[in-house]
Design a protein around this motif. Structure first.
Motif, short mmCIF file in Angstrom:
data_model
loop_
_atom_site.label_atom_id
_atom_site.label_comp_id
_atom_site.label_asym_id
_atom_site.label_seq_id
_atom_site.Cartn_x
_atom_site.Cartn_y
_atom_site.Cartn_z
N TRP A 236 11.28 52.07 120.59
CA TRP A 236 12.04 52.05 121.85
C TRP A 236 11.15 51.70 123.02
O TRP A 236 11.57 51.07 123.98
N ARG A 237 9.90 52.12 122.95
CA ARG A 237 8.94 51.80 124.00
C ARG A 237 7.63 51.35 123.36
O ARG A 237 7.00 52.12 122.64
N ALA A 238 7.25 50.11 123.62
CA ALA A 238 6.03 49.56 123.04
C ALA A 238 4.82 49.86 123.90
O ALA A 238 3.68 49.60 123.48
N GLY A 239 5.04 50.43 125.09
CA GLY A 239 3.94 50.75 125.99
C GLY A 239 3.66 49.63 126.97
O GLY A 239 3.89 48.45 126.67
N GLU A 269 9.48 58.80 129.59
CA GLU A 269 9.02 58.00 128.45
C GLU A 269 8.70 56.56 128.86
O GLU A 269 7.80 55.93 128.28
N ASP A 270 9.42 56.02 129.83
CA ASP A 270 9.19 54.63 130.21
C ASP A 270 7.76 54.41 130.71
O ASP A 270 7.15 53.37 130.44
N ILE A 316 1.55 62.30 118.27
CA ILE A 316 2.52 62.73 117.26
C ILE A 316 2.60 61.71 116.13
O ILE A 316 3.06 60.58 116.33
N PHE A 317 2.17 62.10 114.93
CA PHE A 317 2.40 61.28 113.75
C PHE A 317 3.78 61.59 113.20
O PHE A 317 4.23 62.74 113.22
N THR A 325 14.92 57.19 117.15
CA THR A 325 15.15 58.56 117.62
C THR A 325 13.90 59.06 118.34
O THR A 325 12.79 58.62 118.03
N ASN A 326 14.13 59.94 119.29
CA ASN A 326 13.00 60.63 119.92
C ASN A 326 13.12 62.15 119.76
O ASN A 326 12.47 62.91 120.46
N SER A 327 13.98 62.57 118.84
CA SER A 327 14.25 63.99 118.66
C SER A 327 13.01 64.77 118.22
O SER A 327 12.90 65.97 118.47
#
Length: 412
Positions: A236-239, A269-270, A316-317, A325-327
């Motif tokens: 969702w976010r590549a950085g 997160e963005d 986080i691995f 998902t970001n849950s």
């Protein structure tokens, strides 16, 4: 009748207490090895290693900070012990009439006599021939593993001894000598990276031997993300990617910037995350590395150009199949590493690029810092970084955090 019963009960209770105190006193006195300083002088028969299974391994020398056992008579008469000109710490719990356990002082002697000096209760001095060995240099880490030729770098470790007759030397990979050393202390050396330095191990040589680094300079093993050939696309976010202002340490890097609240309420997160999802990024199915978790460490280069004083870098691995998902970020069950470098001083900023490392056995917390179990094999096929929460409040800040060369390598 009730008064008679009470009286008898009271007599029985008093008798029982007297008997208990008597037994307790006897048991306390029944300890022939209890430490009591004695008169006279000690006699040392020999010195050995403490392990009873190796009791036949007699010693005439030992390395600094090693534990040794003196065997003899009247060792309880010793009130002080010196190795050369360095005083040892004696613990009466490890001294009996026939045995004394002590650690060789962890200080390099200034005056070497190769003797132990035992001071008695009556201030008599008894000597015993024994040599203190100084280890070869221990080269634990470097300020930046990707430092450029001509940069000033710092080696960290121990036993960096620059003897006037045998000067300390540093050899970069490929036997390239370091010709400019700025300063030498027992635990760190500041020097200039020579031209044509290569990838590999660094050697430091002193009068006491040669030590090889516990890391590889410009280590390219186990690279997961470098934003030149390996990125986090598909998530969702590549950085956010940069390569200037500040200058990159080795090409492109990811950076996090924006406003963070000190009260742990920021979720952005963005501006403060990337998601590498193995399946979505096209990585081979399985974990991103094949090193046993308890023998592995995550490393990367970081440059914090603006003060950072709130939230933790959550590392986080996730399993290879996790995507869309970001849950897992705040599910209270996915373990991760937390980095709060500002915690001890209140604020954190680097002076250029540095290398940091984190043993994977310490990836055992939820997003608030609550302890969890370390994840097992099969849970390391993706990687998310997110500056968020961390369980400890800080102060409002607008940090600028640059990261490059994320890798997993063996702990050496």
């Amino acid at each position: 009748m009730k008064n008679i019963k009470k009286k008898r009960y009271g007599q029985m209770l008093i008798s029982g207490l007297i008997l208990f105190i008597g037994i307790l006193s006897q048991s306390c006195d029944d300890n022939p090895d209890k430490y009591v300083i004695t008169d006279g002088i000690p006699e040392v028969y020999y010195i050995r290693v403490p392990n009873p299974e190796s009791a036949d391994s007699l010693l005439v020398a030992a390395y600094m900070n090693n534990t040794i056992a003196l065997i003899g008579e009247n060792l309880t008469s010793i009130k002080e012990m010196w190795f050369n000109d360095k005083k040892a710490i004696l613990n009466s719990s490890f001294i009996t009439y026939n045995t004394l356990l002590v650690n060789v002082p962890n200080e390099i002697p200034s005056v070497v006599t190769n003797k132990i000096y035992m001071i008695t209760k009556d201030n008599d001095t008894i000597t015993y021939d024994f040599s203190v060995l100084v280890p070869a240099p221990i080269v634990s880490s470097i300020s930046c593993e990707y430092a450029h030729d001509g940069n000033i770098a710092t080696l960290y470790g121990d036993y960096f001894i620059d003897d006037p007759n045998v000067p300390l030397t540093i050899s970069m990979p490929g036997n390239i000598p370091v010709t400019e050393i700025t300063s030498i202390e027992k635990t760190k050396i500041v020097f200039k990276i020579p031209n044509d330095s290569q990838k590999g191990y660094i050697n430091v040589k002193s009068i006491y031997g040669t030590g090889r680094s516990k890391f590889q300079f410009r280590d390219d093993r186990g690279i997961i993300l470098d934003w030149d050939t390996k990125d986090a696309s598909g998530g969702w976010r590549a950085g956010k990617i940069g390569n200037s202002n500040p200058e990159g340490i080795s090409g492109n890097y990811v950076y996090f910037s924006g406003a963070l609240k000190g009260d742990l309420s920021t979720w952005d997160e963005d501006n403060f995350s990337f998601n590498l999802w193995g399946i979505a990024n096209g990585r081979p199915e399985g974990d991103l590395f094949d090193i046993p978790v308890d023998q592995a460490q995550l490393k990367f280069e970081v440059n914090v150009t603006q003060p950072w004083s709130a939230c933790a870098l959550q590392m986080i691995f996730t399993p290879w199949a996790t995507s869309n998902t970001n849950s897992y970020i705040a599910d209270e069950k996915t373990p991760r590493g937390l980095w709060r470098p500002w915690e001890s001083s209140g604020s954190y900023q680097t002076d250029g690029w540095i290398t940091v490392s984190f043993p994977l056995k310490d990836f055992k917390y939820d997003h608030t810092g609550k302890a969890l179990q370390v994840a097992g094999t099969g849970n390391y096929g993706g990687l998310t970084f997110f500056v968020y929460h961390g369980g400890i409040a800080g102060t409002d800040c607008t940090p600028y955090i640059c990261i490059d060369n994320i890798r997993v390598v063996p702990i050496e």
